[in-house]
Design a protein around this motif. Structure first.
Motif, mmCIF file in Angstrom:
data_model
loop_
_atom_site.group_PDB
_atom_site.id
_atom_site.type_symbol
_atom_site.label_atom_id
_atom_site.label_comp_id
_atom_site.label_asym_id
_atom_site.label_seq_id
_atom_site.Cartn_x
_atom_site.Cartn_y
_atom_site.Cartn_z
ATOM 1 N N HIS A 298 -8.340 -4.186 7.003
ATOM 2 C CA HIS A 298 -6.981 -4.707 6.972
ATOM 3 C C HIS A 298 -6.118 -3.984 7.988
ATOM 4 N N GLY B 136 -0.234 -3.911 3.694
ATOM 5 C CA GLY B 136 -1.547 -4.305 4.195
ATOM 6 C C GLY B 136 -1.618 -5.809 4.412
ATOM 7 N N SER C 58 2.854 1.646 3.391
ATOM 8 C CA SER C 58 2.708 0.551 4.346
ATOM 9 C C SER C 58 2.440 -0.767 3.617
ATOM 10 N N ALA D 257 -2.505 -2.130 8.555
ATOM 11 C CA ALA D 257 -1.470 -1.440 7.789
ATOM 12 C C ALA D 257 -0.216 -1.409 8.643
ATOM 13 N N LEU E 274 0.849 -1.176 0.000
ATOM 14 C CA LEU E 274 0.000 0.000 0.000
ATOM 15 C C LEU E 274 0.895 1.240 0.000
#
Length: 57
Positions: free
Chosen positions: A38, A27, A25, A40, A22
């Motif tokens: 989700h 996920g 981050s 992160a 992501l």
């Protein structure tokens, strides 16, 4: 794009997670409930999580 481990399709377990890169981050979500949200994690936290999982087997 969410990815699931190739080991998840062996039919012996129903405990699967998916991961995705992501923005800023990584996920992690439950593959059985992709719409359920989700976690992160930073890349450092994700690396620590993977190391702990490897050590528990």
């Amino acid at each position: 794009m969410w990815r699931k481990s190739s080991h998840s399709s062996d039919g012996t377990t129903s405990q699967c997670v998916e991961i995705a890169q992501l923005t800023g981050s990584i996920g992690v979500r439950d593959s059985k409930d992709p719409g359920g949200g989700h976690l992160a994690l930073t890349s450092e936290a994700f690396a620590r999580l993977v190391e702990r999982i490897k050590g528990s087997g």
